[in-house]
Write a protein that holds these residues in place. Structure first.
Motif, PDB file in Angstrom:
ATOM      1  N   LEU A   1     -54.930   4.205-110.913  1.00 18.77           N
ATOM      2  CA  LEU A   1     -53.833   5.013-110.382  1.00 18.77           C
ATOM      3  C   LEU A   1     -52.620   5.059-111.313  1.00 18.77           C
ATOM      4  O   LEU A   1     -51.778   5.951-111.192  1.00 18.77           O
ATOM      5  N   THR A   2     -52.518   4.092-112.216  1.00 17.69           N
ATOM      6  CA  THR A   2     -51.364   4.090-113.133  1.00 17.69           C
ATOM      7  C   THR A   2     -51.756   4.382-114.579  1.00 17.69           C
ATOM      8  O   THR A   2     -50.919   4.808-115.373  1.00 17.69           O
ATOM      9  N   ARG A   3     -53.020   4.128-114.920  1.00 18.58           N
ATOM     10  CA  ARG A   3     -53.429   4.347-116.320  1.00 18.58           C
ATOM     11  C   ARG A   3     -54.584   5.348-116.434  1.00 18.58           C
ATOM     12  O   ARG A   3     -55.004   5.674-117.522  1.00 18.58           O
ATOM     13  N   GLY A   4     -55.118   5.776-115.300  1.00 18.87           N
ATOM     14  CA  GLY A   4     -56.301   6.639-115.333  1.00 18.87           C
ATOM     15  C   GLY A   4     -55.962   8.104-115.569  1.00 18.87           C
ATOM     16  O   GLY A   4     -54.825   8.450-115.920  1.00 18.87           O
ATOM     17  N   ASN A   5     -56.959   8.945-115.350  1.00 18.26           N
ATOM     18  CA  ASN A   5     -56.816  10.377-115.578  1.00 18.26           C
ATOM     19  C   ASN A   5     -55.657  10.950-114.751  1.00 18.26           C
ATOM     20  O   ASN A   5     -55.725  10.971-113.522  1.00 18.26           O
ATOM     21  N   PRO A   6     -54.570  11.410-115.390  1.00 17.91           N
ATOM     22  CA  PRO A   6     -53.380  11.854-114.644  1.00 17.91           C
ATOM     23  C   PRO A   6     -53.671  13.002-113.686  1.00 17.91           C
ATOM     24  O   PRO A   6     -53.037  13.125-112.649  1.00 17.91           O
ATOM     25  N   LYS A   7     -54.643  13.859-114.063  1.00 19.48           N
ATOM     26  CA  LYS A   7     -54.917  15.025-113.210  1.00 19.48           C
ATOM     27  C   LYS A   7     -55.542  14.623-111.873  1.00 19.48           C
ATOM     28  O   LYS A   7     -55.417  15.332-110.893  1.00 19.48           O
ATOM     29  N   ARG A   8     -56.245  13.509-111.871  1.00 20.34           N
ATOM     30  CA  ARG A   8     -56.969  13.138-110.643  1.00 20.34           C
ATOM     31  C   ARG A   8     -56.245  12.071-109.828  1.00 20.34           C
ATOM     32  O   ARG A   8     -56.660  11.755-108.727  1.00 20.34           O
ATOM     33  N   ARG A   9     -55.187  11.503-110.416  1.00 22.21           N
ATOM     34  CA  ARG A   9     -54.547  10.360-109.748  1.00 22.21           C
ATOM     35  C   ARG A   9     -54.054  10.687-108.344  1.00 22.21           C
ATOM     36  O   ARG A   9     -54.249   9.909-107.421  1.00 22.21           O
ATOM     37  N   ALA A  10     -53.403  11.854-108.187  1.00 20.45           N
ATOM     38  CA  ALA A  10     -52.820  12.189-106.881  1.00 20.45           C
ATOM     39  C   ALA A  10     -53.905  12.277-105.813  1.00 20.45           C
ATOM     40  O   ALA A  10     -53.755  11.748-104.700  1.00 20.45           O
ATOM     41  N   LEU A  11     -55.016  12.927-106.184  1.00 24.35           N
ATOM     42  CA  LEU A  11     -56.110  13.089-105.225  1.00 24.35           C
ATOM     43  C   LEU A  11     -56.712  11.723-104.862  1.00 24.35           C
ATOM     44  O   LEU A  11     -56.941  11.416-103.683  1.00 24.35           O
ATOM     45  N   VAL A  12     -56.925  10.912-105.911  1.00 25.77           N
ATOM     46  CA  VAL A  12     -57.504   9.579-105.680  1.00 25.77           C
ATOM     47  C   VAL A  12     -56.566   8.746-104.815  1.00 25.77           C
ATOM     48  O   VAL A  12     -56.994   8.060-103.880  1.00 25.77           O
ATOM     49  N   ASP A  13     -55.268   8.842-105.112  1.00 23.00           N
ATOM     50  CA  ASP A  13     -54.281   8.090-104.345  1.00 23.00           C
ATOM     51  C   ASP A  13     -54.334   8.493-102.864  1.00 23.00           C
ATOM     52  O   ASP A  13     -54.322   7.644-101.967  1.00 23.00           O
ATOM     53  N   ALA A  14     -54.406   9.812-102.637  1.00 20.45           N
ATOM     54  CA  ALA A  14     -54.453  10.300-101.250  1.00 20.45           C
ATOM     55  C   ALA A  14     -55.717   9.792-100.555  1.00 20.45           C
ATOM     56  O   ALA A  14     -55.664   9.351 -99.398  1.00 20.45           O
ATOM     57  N   LEU A  15     -56.840   9.846-101.272  1.00 21.66           N
ATOM     58  CA  LEU A  15     -58.115   9.394-100.684  1.00 21.66           C
ATOM     59  C   LEU A  15     -58.076   7.905-100.345  1.00 21.66           C
ATOM     60  O   LEU A  15     -58.463   7.486 -99.261  1.00 21.66           O
TER      61      LEU A  15
END
Lengths: 559, 362
Positions: free
Chosen positions: A387-401
């Motif tokens: 969530l802090t170092r991973g793919n920036p484009k997917r972070r928001a979605l992953v965070d929400a999930l």
């Protein structure tokens, strides 16, 4: 594969694995519940249709349970927000006497089990048999018989006591970080104290209040323990007790699953609304401009009022329940008051040394809390890294999930895992309870660890890698030591939550896999003395975790 | 020389035989000669299974401890042989058994519960192990009265729900179910939560057949508190929360009075519903041999004595002398409300539950 390539692979693969496990943990019971809610049996044939939902919506019991849950959840949220904000403001922004002690005392109810709280308040405030009405009648000549703990009001009262620390934890940080100059500017321009509070202070802590409010609403509305103890005896229906009842014989898993889906939908909509509200506004409390935190000086009347509020809260949430539990646990026969002639240590002796169930339950709870907290934190580190170092484009979605379980009531998650596991060897094992615990609560750890990760500049890791360290070495020697306070906080938080969990366990436990909370439900149906003694044992374990947290100076409010 | 050899051989054989008898546990020694080998085999198989587990809705842990100790001694089981026990509410027990037999994932060996209609359904569906316990020989009259099914289950003890009060807080002189109406102010009486209790519901069905629905509608006006467990019913009377319990258990009256309470109950003149705590082994029980031994023991004279003495349960064994006749009177001394257990099916139970809920939780 050479060492460098291996390091890069691990750096990518491990965080993704952590995220994948998190998503699977959520998706499994979630999908099982959706599918089960759509299956309708007719003899041996099964069809996919909306019959369960139609039956649910046509059932007046559902309407009454949903309405009661909504009322209790809303009132608890409002009261906990008021109380939590007031206590945090007093501790963080005023010169109230005894602040450092009270800062700790305000947090204690967070570590206590709401079920134990509900039981304690039955001893204290049961009509015609409670300790407080008896004391008031005997020594003050005042009748308190109109106070009935077995009521909607009783449920809201106990839930408020135990959910206030959630709000307190969320807002105390922003209140401390707030630049007092903002408030000073308002006061200089003639704004009254209340105007400044409502137009400056409150809006600035609004994101924290909204987050806290959402969590309090969802978790208090989904709590099984308190309605079970306080509402069921009067036939007052609540969503969690109604779902539990639907699972009971003759079981209607389809309708229970449909109820779960309705609750999940409401939760997701509320979460999205909250995110949207916050995303559309700016709430900067910390800027690059230097400032000095300033305390507001209370007048004598203000100090008395503040200390009275603290006394009511700490008294109601900690001291009175503890006194009641101790009295009952040392009584051979609870007659509504403590009598020296019936005093005994037999209840403790029994639950600690003689009764198999409680000994098994204590061992199981400790196992689940120790192993679960460790796995939960390990998962949180990997997810936080992504969530802090991973793919920036997917972070928001992953965070929400990954945040979804925050809003799933324990009983619904338990139902999902029950549907998922009932035909597998996992059914009736500690493993399924462990998985359910981690699935339900890992976001708490992930949020705490992520907050710390955000504070660690990635350049530190890059420097280590430039100096030849592998990714694993960088994690072990640089990142994890820096994360240590957050890891301890997250571990202790999970430990505490797992020790007192009941909502998911009540549907998943079997012979030999009972936990302390389950044993307390079983004992509460049998003997006041035994249940009070076990509650004291649980209390000691939770307070020990709290003491460790204070001794290690770990802060839980950083998340 | 030959004579000496023969004598020595005889002595060796005799000592071996007597050693074998000495090693046999009391159950084998007391069994009929032709049943001993089968019993020895069963005991060895039970030891290999390693444990046994049962669910019950009445027994207190202290009773379980005494039963377990006596069981181990009777069958010569190792001192640490685990007998797992869970005290459950009736509905929770039924739910668990239903879940397990439905999924084919059975973890429970034995269940004991007073719900003949539900158990008969399990028998018909083939979920109960067919087993002719030697103890069934003493339950002939109970079987004849419809309280059990030879080859499947007998009751290890029966109980009744009766009006109960705390003599320290109420001076009740009534003799009938009807005397309860208006005996205490509204909100001061507890009632079995028949919406969530299988046995509470059966008791309601029986009482409704003689008291009529209007009686219960009048009772609803007394605003009763709904309680699931008989222990809670007793504790609420002792702490003064309730003045009267509509369905207290003589079992709990006995147990709490032993600890200093002053509870009283009546056997109403209209009669009582006898709820036999039927014990049965699940067809897919993970420890079938140990389960058979446990069932045999709890239905035996020593097992029944422990259950009757500790729990004041009414025994179904012919000729059994109750150690607590005041709390556990012989069946033939009770005026029983007639229940046709075979005719009560799931639909009848659902209708009764809906009716009860419409009266008390509209």
């Amino acid at each position: 594969m050479n060492t460098g390539a291996q390091g890069r692979f691990l750096q990518r693969a491990l965080p993704i694995a952590g995220v994948t496990i998190g998503v699977l943990l959520i998706a499994g019971p979630f999908l099982a519940t959706i599918i089960r809610s759509l299956l309708v049996w007719d003899g041996d044939s099964v069809a996919i249709e909306a019959g369960n939902f139609l039956r649910l919506f046509g059932d007046p019991r559902f309407v009454s349970a949903a309405l009661n849950t909504l009322i209790a959840g809303s009132c608890t949220t409002i009261l906990a927000l008021l109380l939590g904000f007031s206590l945090a403001w007093l501790v963080a922004r005023t010169d109230m006497p005894g602040r450092s002690w009270l800062e700790t005392a305000n947090l204690v109810p967070f570590f206590l089990s709401p079920y134990v709280g509900a039981i304690s308040w039955i001893y204290l405030l049961a009509p015609h048999g409670g300790l407080l009405p008896w004391l008031a009648r005997t020594y003050l000549g005042v009748s308190l018989e109109w106070l009935d703990i077995y009521s909607m009001g009783g449920v809201i009262f106990v839930l408020t006591l135990f959910y206030t620390p959630y709000v307190y934890l969320f807002v105390i940080g922003p209140l401390r970080q707030m630049d007092a100059a903002l408030e000073d500017a308002a006061r200089v321009h003639g704004a009254s104290f209340w105007y400044t509070l409502s137009h400056i202070t409150l809006p600035l802590v609004m994101p924290a209040l909204l987050s806290a409010g959402l969590i309090v609403f969802v978790t208090s509305a989904g709590l099984f323990d308190v309605p079970l103890a306080l509402a069921s005896p009067r036939g007052i229906r609540f969503m969690p007790t109604e779902i539990f009842s639907m699972v009971q014989y003759p079981s209607d898993l389809g309708r229970a699953a449909a109820f779960g889906i309705v609750v999940l939908t409401v939760t997701i909509v509320l979460t999205l609304l909250q995110r949207r509200f916050i995303a559309n506004r700016r709430f900067d409390t910390v800027t690059g401009k230097g400032y000095r935190p300033r305390q507001i000086r209370l007048r004598t009347g203000g100090k008395i009022a503040a200390l009275t509020l603290e006394a009511v809260y700490v008294g109601g949430g900690v001291i009175l329940p503890l006194v009641a539990l101790l009295m009952v646990s040392f009584s051979k026969l609870w007659t509504g008051r403590f009598l020296w002639r019936t005093a005994t240590t037999g209840n403790f002796e029994y639950v600690l040394t003689k009764y198999d169930l409680t000994r098994t339950a204590i061992t199981n709870s400790l196992f689940l809390a120790l192993v679960g907290a460790t796995w939960g934190v390990a998962l949180a580190v990997l997810q936080s890294y992504y969530l802090t170092r991973g793919n920036p484009k997917r972070r928001a979605l992953v965070d929400a999930l990954l945040s979804l379980p925050l809003g799933i009531p324990g009983i619904i998650l338990g139902l999902g895992f029950l549907i998922l596991a009932i035909r597998t060897p996992l059914y009736s094992t500690l493993t399924i309870i462990l998985i359910a615990y981690i699935a339900r609560f890992f976001p708490f750890a992930t949020r705490t660890v992520t907050a710390m990760f955000l504070a660690i500049n990635p350049e530190l890791e890059q420097s280590a890698r430039s100096a030849g360290a592998s990714w694993l070495q960088t994690m072990r020697l640089i990142v994890l030591p820096l994360l240590r306070p957050a890891l301890i906080a997250a571990w202790l938080m999970l430990f505490v939550i797992f020790i007192r969990e009941l909502g998911a366990t009540i549907l998943l436990y079997a012979q030999g896999t009972e936990t302390i909370s389950v044993a307390m439900v079983v004992l509460s149906e049998r003997s006041s003395g035994y249940v009070a003694a076990l509650a004291v044992v649980q209390l000691v374990m939770l307070l020990a975790a709290f003491a460790i947290m204070r001794l290690t100076r770990t802060s839980m409010s950083q998340g | 020389m030959l004579r000496l050899f023969s004598v020595m051989t005889l002595l060796v054989l005799l000592s071996t035989a007597s050693a074998a008898v000495a090693q046999d546990p009391p159950a084998v020694v007391g069994a009929a000669a032709d049943a001993r080998d089968a019993l020895r085999t069963m005991i060895e198989a039970a030891k290999k299974e390693g444990s046994v587990g049962y669910f019950d809705t009445v027994l207190q842990p202290e009773t379980h401890d005494e039963l377990t100790a006596a069981f181990r001694k009777t069958y010569g089981m190792p001192a640490g042989f685990p007998v797992r026990y869970t005290l459950s509410t009736t509905l929770n027990l039924i739910t668990r058994v239903e879940q397990e037999v439905g999924s084919g994932n059975v973890t429970i060996d034995i269940a004991s519960i007073a719900s003949p209609p539900w158990i008969n359904g399990l028998v018909r569906a083939g979920h109960i192990m067919q087993y002719d316990s030697p103890a069934y020989q003493a339950f002939g009259s109970a079987f004849a009265a419809g309280l059990g099914k030879p080859g499947y289950y007998a009751f290890n003890g029966a109980y009744i729900f009766v009006p109960t009060w705390n003599a320290d807080t109420l001076n009740f002189k009534g003799k009938s179910w009807k005397d309860i109406l208006g005996a205490v102010p509204p909100g001061r009486m507890s009632l079995n939560d028949s919406g969530n209790s299988a046995t509470g519901l059966l008791a309601y069905m029986g009482l409704r057949s003689i008291l009529g629905i209007e009686y219960f509608k009048d009772m609803a006006k007394m605003k009763p508190v709904f309680i699931l467990r008989s222990e809670q019913t007793a504790e609420r009377l002792i702490s003064g929360q309730d003045l009267m319990a509509f369905g207290g258990m003589p079992t709990r009256v006995h147990q709490y009075n032993e600890r200093g309470a002053n509870l009283k109950f009546i056997l109403p003149e209209e009669g009582v519903v006898l709820l036999g705590q039927a014990s049965f082994i699940l067809a897919k029980a993970p420890h079938p041999n140990a389960a058979k031994l446990w069932l045999d023991f709890t239905l035996s004279e020593p097992g029944q004595t422990i259950l009757s003495k500790r729990e004041a349960l009414i025994s179904g064994r012919s000729g059994f002398k109750s150690p607590l006749p005041e709390f556990a009177p012989p069946i033939d001394s009770l005026k029983l409300i007639k229940m046709d257990w075979d005719s009560i099916d799931q639909d009848a139970i659902r209708r009764a539950k809906a009716e009860w809920q419409s009266i008390f939780m509209p």
